[in-house]
Design an enzyme around this catalytic site. Structure first.
Site, PDB file in Angstrom:
ATOM      1  N   GLY A  27       1.212  -0.840   0.354  1.00  0.00           N
ATOM      2  CA  GLY A  27      -0.010   0.299  -0.063  1.00  0.00           C
ATOM      3  C   GLY A  27       1.124   1.503  -0.102  1.00  0.00           C
ATOM      4  O   GLY A  27       2.141   1.076  -0.472  1.00  0.00           O
ATOM      5  N   ARG A  28       0.643   2.466   1.038  1.00  0.00           N
ATOM      6  CA  ARG A  28       0.788   3.626   0.150  1.00  0.00           C
ATOM      7  C   ARG A  28       2.330   3.561   1.562  1.00  0.00           C
ATOM      8  O   ARG A  28       3.403   3.716   1.013  1.00  0.00           O
ATOM      9  CB  ARG A  28       0.055   4.793   1.373  1.00  0.00           C
ATOM     10  CG  ARG A  28      -0.068   5.568   0.255  1.00  0.00           C
ATOM     11  CD  ARG A  28      -1.311   6.385   1.175  1.00  0.00           C
ATOM     12  NE  ARG A  28      -2.824   6.785   0.388  1.00  0.00           N
ATOM     13  CZ  ARG A  28      -4.194   6.508   0.603  1.00  0.00           C
ATOM     14  NH1 ARG A  28      -4.009   5.363   1.425  1.00  0.00           N
ATOM     15  NH2 ARG A  28      -5.073   6.874   0.032  1.00  0.00           N
ATOM     16  N   ILE A  29       2.516   3.206   2.653  1.00  0.00           N
ATOM     17  CA  ILE A  29       3.918   2.923   3.412  1.00  0.00           C
ATOM     18  C   ILE A  29       4.378   1.645   2.488  1.00  0.00           C
ATOM     19  O   ILE A  29       5.974   2.220   2.477  1.00  0.00           O
ATOM     20  CB  ILE A  29       3.478   2.299   4.883  1.00  0.00           C
ATOM     21  CG1 ILE A  29       2.454   3.061   5.282  1.00  0.00           C
ATOM     22  CG2 ILE A  29       4.122   1.550   5.301  1.00  0.00           C
ATOM     23  CD1 ILE A  29       1.673   3.145   6.104  1.00  0.00           C
TER      24      ILE A  29
ATOM     25  N   ARG B 225      -2.688  -9.413  -1.183  1.00  0.00           N
ATOM     26  CA  ARG B 225      -3.845 -10.467  -1.785  1.00  0.00           C
ATOM     27  C   ARG B 225      -4.013 -10.272  -2.907  1.00  0.00           C
ATOM     28  O   ARG B 225      -4.569 -11.751  -3.461  1.00  0.00           O
ATOM     29  CB  ARG B 225      -4.864  -9.677  -1.035  1.00  0.00           C
ATOM     30  CG  ARG B 225      -5.032  -9.398   0.294  1.00  0.00           C
ATOM     31  CD  ARG B 225      -6.924  -9.024   0.406  1.00  0.00           C
ATOM     32  NE  ARG B 225      -6.491  -7.408   0.263  1.00  0.00           N
ATOM     33  CZ  ARG B 225      -7.185  -6.442   0.554  1.00  0.00           C
ATOM     34  NH1 ARG B 225      -8.833  -7.033   1.141  1.00  0.00           N
ATOM     35  NH2 ARG B 225      -7.510  -5.232   0.175  1.00  0.00           N
TER      36      ARG B 225
ATOM     37  N   ARG C 216       0.577  -4.115  12.745  1.00  0.00           N
ATOM     38  CA  ARG C 216      -0.043  -3.790  13.589  1.00  0.00           C
ATOM     39  C   ARG C 216       0.980  -5.035  14.877  1.00  0.00           C
ATOM     40  O   ARG C 216       1.295  -6.475  13.921  1.00  0.00           O
ATOM     41  CB  ARG C 216      -1.472  -4.254  13.735  1.00  0.00           C
ATOM     42  CG  ARG C 216      -2.515  -3.203  12.742  1.00  0.00           C
ATOM     43  CD  ARG C 216      -2.536  -2.284  14.748  1.00  0.00           C
ATOM     44  NE  ARG C 216      -2.760  -1.113  13.769  1.00  0.00           N
ATOM     45  CZ  ARG C 216      -2.310   0.590  13.622  1.00  0.00           C
ATOM     46  NH1 ARG C 216      -1.682   0.100  13.507  1.00  0.00           N
ATOM     47  NH2 ARG C 216      -3.746   1.326  13.230  1.00  0.00           N
TER      48      ARG C 216
ATOM     49  N   ASP D  70       7.869  -2.257  15.692  1.00  0.00           N
ATOM     50  CA  ASP D  70       7.505  -0.707  16.626  1.00  0.00           C
ATOM     51  C   ASP D  70       6.013  -1.128  16.682  1.00  0.00           C
ATOM     52  O   ASP D  70       5.380  -0.893  18.372  1.00  0.00           O
ATOM     53  CB  ASP D  70       6.991   0.380  15.420  1.00  0.00           C
ATOM     54  CG  ASP D  70       6.138   1.329  16.013  1.00  0.00           C
ATOM     55  OD1 ASP D  70       6.923   2.463  16.886  1.00  0.00           O
ATOM     56  OD2 ASP D  70       5.446   1.471  15.637  1.00  0.00           O
TER      57      ASP D  70
ATOM     58  N   GLU E 181       0.154  -4.719  23.389  1.00  0.00           N
ATOM     59  CA  GLU E 181       0.241  -3.296  23.806  1.00  0.00           C
ATOM     60  C   GLU E 181      -0.103  -2.623  25.410  1.00  0.00           C
ATOM     61  O   GLU E 181      -0.953  -2.784  25.499  1.00  0.00           O
ATOM     62  CB  GLU E 181       0.332  -1.830  22.548  1.00  0.00           C
ATOM     63  CG  GLU E 181       1.380  -2.666  21.284  1.00  0.00           C
ATOM     64  CD  GLU E 181       0.961  -1.296  20.478  1.00  0.00           C
ATOM     65  OE1 GLU E 181       0.134  -0.080  20.694  1.00  0.00           O
ATOM     66  OE2 GLU E 181       1.389  -2.036  19.114  1.00  0.00           O
TER      67      GLU E 181
ATOM     68  N   HIS F 218       5.472   1.710  19.838  1.00  0.00           N
ATOM     69  CA  HIS F 218       4.027   2.421  18.660  1.00  0.00           C
ATOM     70  C   HIS F 218       3.922   3.396  18.313  1.00  0.00           C
ATOM     71  O   HIS F 218       3.514   4.804  18.661  1.00  0.00           O
ATOM     72  CB  HIS F 218       2.797   1.589  19.345  1.00  0.00           C
ATOM     73  CG  HIS F 218       1.190   1.728  18.289  1.00  0.00           C
ATOM     74  ND1 HIS F 218       0.431   0.683  18.178  1.00  0.00           N
ATOM     75  CD2 HIS F 218       1.890   1.849  16.276  1.00  0.00           C
ATOM     76  CE1 HIS F 218      -0.176   1.071  16.687  1.00  0.00           C
ATOM     77  NE2 HIS F 218       0.994   1.554  16.123  1.00  0.00           N
TER      78      HIS F 218
END
Length: 320
Positions: free
Chosen positions: A158-160, A180, A237, A261, A266, A284
């Site tokens: 995706g963007r990241i 996917r 995540r 991260d 958490e 995070h």
């Protein structure tokens, strides 16, 4: 003149964002700010909650159906950032509540952080600093792997993921990715099998969405495929990695190390994870920078203004 729409914040927010909410919506931190994610309780809670028309949350804290039910006047839920996986979008849709997020506002910062973790792990910044502090300068000067020419696997293009790939090209890294489906315009080679991607990678970076679909996507088989010279980096995540499998793989030296991260449960990191010399954990905050916070503030204000102004909300989430 009609009263300002009441906004309730269920996450910690930067001071500039709190100030903007005060200026635009009369936000009162003593009344409207619940950074622990809880709703007000007590004798007058129902009366207070009945006037809330907007909620600010994020992907981790979310907003479930039970909490929505306590907010009868709720019209819009704004995720402060790109993630919204713990917002019950189906429940929101049933009530006609708009859900928004802020895609892309912190993507560059997250990509930078991912590269920082890769460099720090490969070059051994943390353990080497400790070695020098202990007076072990000569003994700690062994060769360490580097990123240039290494194989990078990205989970989630995706963007990241794309920004990570762009940075990798500057290091002449070969790029593979898993998701996917393949993207015709994505850099690198698509791997339908995550195990195959891990086997082909020196660094496996997780930049996919959270939620049930990716829970424990990275299991023991994936980590074994990554191998004893491979590093896993998670800026997605905590749920994407099976923590027990990661601890077992580290103990068995099936991977070289991990940069995290985000972690499951958490902020309660397993002591064995924190004690491991080849693990880096940051709290995070990969997406947190002054620039990203300002961009997220502006996206939040724009979504609220569009909704309460009767306009189309540009960053509204589409419910499938």
């Amino acid at each position: 003149m009609s009263a300002q729409p009441r906004v309730l914040a269920l996450i910690a927010l930067p001071d500039a964002t709190l100030e903007a909410l005060r200026n635009h919506y009369g936000f009162d931190c003593t009344r409207d700010y619940r950074p622990d994610g809880s709703l007000p309780d007590g004798d007058d809670a129902a009366s207070m909650l009945s006037t809330v028309r907007a909620v600010v949350t994020n992907g981790s804290t979310g907003l479930d159906e039970a909490r929505m039910a306590a907010l009868p006047a709720l019209e819009i839920v704004c995720a402060f950032g790109a993630g919204y996986e713990n917002v019950d979008t189906a429940a929101a849709a049933r009530r006609g509540i708009v859900v928004t997020h802020a895609p892309g506002t912190n993507a560059a910062t997250v990509a930078d952080h991912a590269f920082g973790l890769m460099l720090a792990l490969a070059r051994g910044y943390a353990p080497l600093t400790e070695a020098v502090r202990r007076g072990q300068w000569p003994a700690s000067r062994g060769a360490r792997p580097t990123l240039t020419g290494a194989a990078l696997g990205i989970v989630g293009m995706g963007r990241i993921g794309r920004l990570i790939a762009t940075r990798a090209q500057g290091f002449q890294m070969s790029i593979g990715y898993h998701g996917r489906a393949p993207h015709a315009d994505a850099p690198g080679r698509y791997h339908a099998s995550l195990v195959e991607l891990a086997h082909a990678s020196d660094f496996l970076v997780l930049a996919c969405n959270g939620g049930p679909a990716t829970r424990h996507l990275v299991d023991r088989a994936v980590l074994r495929a990554l191998g004893p010279h491979g590093y896993v980096i998670n800026v997605a995540r905590g749920s994407v990695i099976d923590t027990s499998a990661l601890l077992d793989a580290l103990e068995a030296r099936e991977i070289a190390g991990a940069g995290l991260d985000v972690i499951e449960d958490e902020p309660n990191a397993p002591p064995a994870l924190l004690a491991h010399p080849d693990v880096l954990v940051t709290p995070h905050m990969a997406g947190r920078s002054p620039a990203s916070w300002l961009a997220q503030r502006d996206a939040l204000l724009a979504s609220l203004a569009q909704h309460f102004g009767g306009e189309r909300v540009e960053r509204a989430v589409s419910v499938r």
